[in-house]
Design an enzyme around this catalytic site. Structure first.
Site, PDB file in Angstrom:
ATOM      1  N   TYR A  55      -3.070  -2.365   1.044  1.00 19.56           N
ATOM      2  CA  TYR A  55      -3.253  -1.903   2.417  1.00 19.56           C
ATOM      3  C   TYR A  55      -3.079  -3.081   3.376  1.00 19.56           C
ATOM      4  O   TYR A  55      -3.865  -4.039   3.350  1.00 19.56           O
ATOM      5  CB  TYR A  55      -4.639  -1.286   2.610  1.00 19.56           C
ATOM      6  CG  TYR A  55      -4.880   0.009   1.864  1.00 19.56           C
ATOM      7  CD1 TYR A  55      -3.840   0.741   1.300  1.00 19.56           C
ATOM      8  CD2 TYR A  55      -6.175   0.508   1.719  1.00 19.56           C
ATOM      9  CE1 TYR A  55      -4.077   1.916   0.614  1.00 19.56           C
ATOM     10  CE2 TYR A  55      -6.411   1.702   1.041  1.00 19.56           C
ATOM     11  CZ  TYR A  55      -5.365   2.396   0.482  1.00 19.56           C
ATOM     12  OH  TYR A  55      -5.598   3.568  -0.195  1.00 19.56           O
ATOM     13  N   SER A 207      -6.530  12.149   1.763  1.00 20.20           N
ATOM     14  CA  SER A 207      -5.711  12.903   2.718  1.00 20.20           C
ATOM     15  C   SER A 207      -6.245  14.303   3.001  1.00 20.20           C
ATOM     16  O   SER A 207      -5.498  15.278   2.946  1.00 20.20           O
ATOM     17  CB  SER A 207      -4.257  12.990   2.241  1.00 20.20           C
ATOM     18  OG  SER A 207      -3.403  13.349   3.312  1.00 20.20           O
TER      19      SER A 207
END
Length: 347
Positions: A55, A207
């Site tokens: 990330y 998600s």
């Protein structure tokens, strides 16, 4: 905040897990603002934080380390992931003993901690024998570098194979799985979630807002700004002229109305939905701003009733994917033509 045990690890975690993919250059580059968001999540009762080395090329882990420095680290179940390439050169990615040993050390340094509570292999690695991966992860547990380990976005057959190898070879096993799961992407209900439950694994899903389609911002018949946010990065996934996107927009519109009838917002309903499944321990929420955090935190209080869930099943049938989640695993048996087509002379 509510809490559940993470599979058989003995770790008790909040039903919302703070995902940090949007902290750093890819999302919010303001470190101090990100630290404030993390602290606000902890103050709201979240004790589960998930990040990954890739990330923002390690920046997210550095931000998380800043936020947890001091007494707060002892109150947090800290999870990170490794697998994707970190930098140029060979052998700087994958699930090999060589790379995972290095990746864990690098994550520990960036996070500023002595031990990672949950270390996850971010994707399957068809080039590395699963016995090799399980072996090094077990060694890292015994070395005190990590406390438990799991997998992320593994297909059901590879989860089952990993458990079979663990039993056959006397190796430590995957304790968790991290799959994509939302009202618009329910494919894991067919196989991944039942398999994870069968093996007593904890499940943290990602998600829940379906790449923003369940944020309440998008609806059929309305223009979509393709120049900003996620839509600018992957316009083909948001362009209403694409038939698959039109189906997502139509479903999102119905879900906005359903949430209003139930007395909540669509994001609140969306983050509450995965937690209804018996296999799911925690749902990852990945805010970029304080406002986004506050909006999803309200979903903790939302508990959908059967009538609402039945209506969701009518809009998106169980086990159905209206889209392929960004970053979902595609096996090499599909992506490599050589594994699907005999050589010309052998056909």
């Amino acid at each position: 905040m509510r809490y559940r045990f993470l599979g058989g690890t003995g770790l008790e975690v909040s039903v919302q897990c703070l995902g940090t993919m949007m902290f750093g250059a890819v999302g919010n580059p303001d470190h101090e603002d990100c630290v404030r968001i993390i602290h606000a999540a902890l103050d709201a009762g979240i004790n589960f934080v998930d990040t990954a080395d890739m990330y923002s090329a390690g920046e997210s882990e550095t931000i998380v380390g800043k936020a947890l420095r001091g007494r707060r680290r002892d109150d947090v179940v800290l999870a990170t992931k490794g697998h994707f390439p970190m930098g140029e050169g060979r052998n700087r990615g994958g699930n090999s003993r060589r790379w995972l040993t290095r990746a864990v050390e690098d994550s520990l340094t960036r996070l500023g901690t002595d031990v990672i509570d949950l270390y996850q292999v971010h994707r399957p690695d068809p080039r590395t024998d699963i016995e090799e991966t399980l072996g090094v992860l077990g060694d890292l547990v015994r070395a005190g570098k990590i406390r438990a380990f799991g997998c992320s976005t593994f297909p059901a057959e590879e989860i089952a194979e990993a458990h079979h190898v663990s039993e056959r070879r006397g190796l430590a096993r995957f304790r968790t799985e991290q799959p994509p799961y939302s009202i618009l992407a329910r494919g894991v209900e067919k196989d991944v979630l039942p398999v994870a439950r069968r093996y007593g694994m904890g499940v943290l899903t990602w998600s829940p807002l379906a790449s923003g389609f369940l944020s309440g911002k998008y609806r059929a018949g309305q223009d979509v700004d393709l120049s900003r946010g996620r839509a600018a990065l992957t316009p083909a996934r948001f362009d209403p002229a694409v038939p698959g996107n039109a189906a997502k927009l139509a479903a999102a519109g119905e879900l906005i109305d359903l949430a209003a009838e139930f007395g909540c917002t669509l994001p609140e309903l969306a983050v509450a939905f995965p937690l209804v499944h018996p296999a799911v321990t925690s749902v990852i929420v990945g805010p970029r701003t304080m406002e986004q955090l506050e909006s999803v935190l309200k979903g903790v209080a939302v508990v959908p009733d059967d009538a609402t869930l039945d209506r969701i099943d009518e809009i998106v049938p169980p086990g159905t994917n209206l889209y392929q989640p960004d970053g979902a695993w595609r096996p090499v048996a599909l992506t490599d033509p050589a594994l699907r087509r005999r050589a010309v002379g052998d056909r």
